[in-house]
Design an enzyme around this catalytic site. Structure first.
Site, PDB file in Angstrom:
ATOM      1  N   ASP A 134     -18.006 -15.519   0.745  1.00 26.01           N
ATOM      2  CA  ASP A 134     -19.542 -15.109   1.109  1.00 26.01           C
ATOM      3  C   ASP A 134     -19.389 -14.499   2.421  1.00 26.01           C
ATOM      4  O   ASP A 134     -18.186 -14.566   2.753  1.00 26.01           O
ATOM      5  CB  ASP A 134     -19.712 -16.424   1.088  1.00 26.01           C
ATOM      6  CG  ASP A 134     -20.654 -16.849   0.471  1.00 26.01           C
ATOM      7  OD1 ASP A 134     -20.038 -16.915  -0.903  1.00 26.01           O
ATOM      8  OD2 ASP A 134     -21.379 -18.258  -0.238  1.00 26.01           O
TER       9      ASP A 134
ATOM     10  N   HIS B  23     -15.052 -17.945   3.269  1.00 21.65           N
ATOM     11  CA  HIS B  23     -15.909 -16.965   3.731  1.00 21.65           C
ATOM     12  C   HIS B  23     -14.874 -16.152   5.048  1.00 21.65           C
ATOM     13  O   HIS B  23     -14.217 -16.129   5.476  1.00 21.65           O
ATOM     14  CB  HIS B  23     -16.606 -17.868   5.149  1.00 21.65           C
ATOM     15  CG  HIS B  23     -18.352 -18.236   4.517  1.00 21.65           C
ATOM     16  ND1 HIS B  23     -17.554 -19.601   4.406  1.00 21.65           N
ATOM     17  CD2 HIS B  23     -19.150 -18.049   4.348  1.00 21.65           C
ATOM     18  CE1 HIS B  23     -19.321 -19.979   3.679  1.00 21.65           C
ATOM     19  NE2 HIS B  23     -19.886 -19.412   4.157  1.00 21.65           N
TER      20      HIS B  23
HETATM   21 ZN   LIG Z   1     -23.833 -17.187   3.614  1.00 22.01          ZN
END
Ligand SMILES: [Zn+2]
Length: 287
Positions: free
Chosen positions: A70, A227
């Site tokens: 993400d 991430h």
């Molecule tokens: Zn996010």
């Protein structure tokens, strides 16, 4: 008596062996992890999947994992993650922030060219969509999809069409009735995840790796959230992929499918973990 090494010590060794710097073809391990199979995910009529938020999981077998990243792309870290995935022949799904995609279109195209799935994570990542009005919520999603399509040179593509998969993940997994209805009407699936390394919290890469492996050992399978904008994650991904290989996990890659989704229901007694997190974050922000 011989003392067994701690999981963190093992993780530190894996990190050292995998190398913390960017990987390149000459440094790739010969026994690469690879992508075991493609999982077409149908989204007709909408989909809500990922056990942290929804009582449904992807149909994965024991020791099968789906990798999702993400918040990217980011020029300092995303290329290192892409290098590691390329080295291991592993394909992943990137939930992109629209304005980051607009700022770094070459990275978006690289993801597509290397076989990854591109998905939407809103335009500017508000901490929760639930504080926005309905029109602003929809705009966040529409603009997010449009920015990725534009980065791919497809400015006229509708959300979830063309090179972008019809996959959507909300910041903090905070869905809203309006955006869920919008997505379902357009055959766009909403993705939570099944487990994470909590890599939004600052920690050493070896600690993050040992935590990830421990949680994965406990869960046994699942859709993983990381991430690619986090330096600590970019540093641990090469070793993480090596560990998946050595511990016998198989990577499954999600792609756009046809028809309605096939999911597996959560166990009895399931409850949403993310609703509790959203509520406690809201309380913290209110003081
Ligand atoms: Zn996010």
């Amino acid at each position: 008596m011989t003392r067994l090494p701690t999981r963190r010590a093992v993780a530190a060794g894996l990190l050292a062996a995998a190398g913390a710097g960017p990987a390149w073809a000459g440094a790739c391990a010969p026994d690469r992890l690879g992508t075991a199979r493609i999982l077409p995910v149908g989204t007709r009529g909408g989909l809500q999947v990922g056990l942290k938020t929804y009582p449904a999981a992807l149909p994965l077998g024991p020791k099968e994992v789906v990798l999702t990243f993400d918040d990217g792309p980011a020029p300092g870290t995303t290329p290192r993650v892409l290098d590691a995935l390329a080295c291991e022949g592993v394909r992943a799904t990137f939930f992109l922030i629209g304005r980051n995609a607009a700022a770094h279109p070459a990275l978006v195209r690289r993801m597509r060219d290397e076989g990854h799935s591109l998905a939407c994570h809103t335009w500017s990542h508000p901490w929760t969509m639930r504080d926005l009005g309905e029109a602003a919520q929809i705009q966040q999603v529409e603009r997010g999809f449009a920015a990725i399509s534009a980065a791919l040179g497809e400015p006229d593509a509708r959300p979830g069409q063309g090179g972008v998969a019809p996959f959507l993940r909300y910041p903090g997994f905070a869905d809203t009735p309006a955006t869920n209805a919008w997505a379902a009407e357009r055959d766009i699936g909403v993705f939570g995840c099944d487990l994470w390394a909590s890599d939004w919290v600052r920690m050493a890469p070896d600690f993050q790796l040992s935590r990830m492996l421990e949680r994965l050992a406990h869960a046994g399978r699942g859709m993983i959230l990381l991430h690619d904008i986090q330096p600590q994650t970019a540093a641990m991904v090469p070793a993480f992929l090596r560990a998946l290989k050595s511990e016998g996990y198989a990577v499954v890659h999600m792609e756009r499918g046809s028809g309605a989704a096939v999911t597996v229901p959560a166990r009895a007694g399931w409850s949403s973990e993310t609703e509790k997190i959203i509520a406690s974050t809201r309380r913290r922000r209110a003081v």
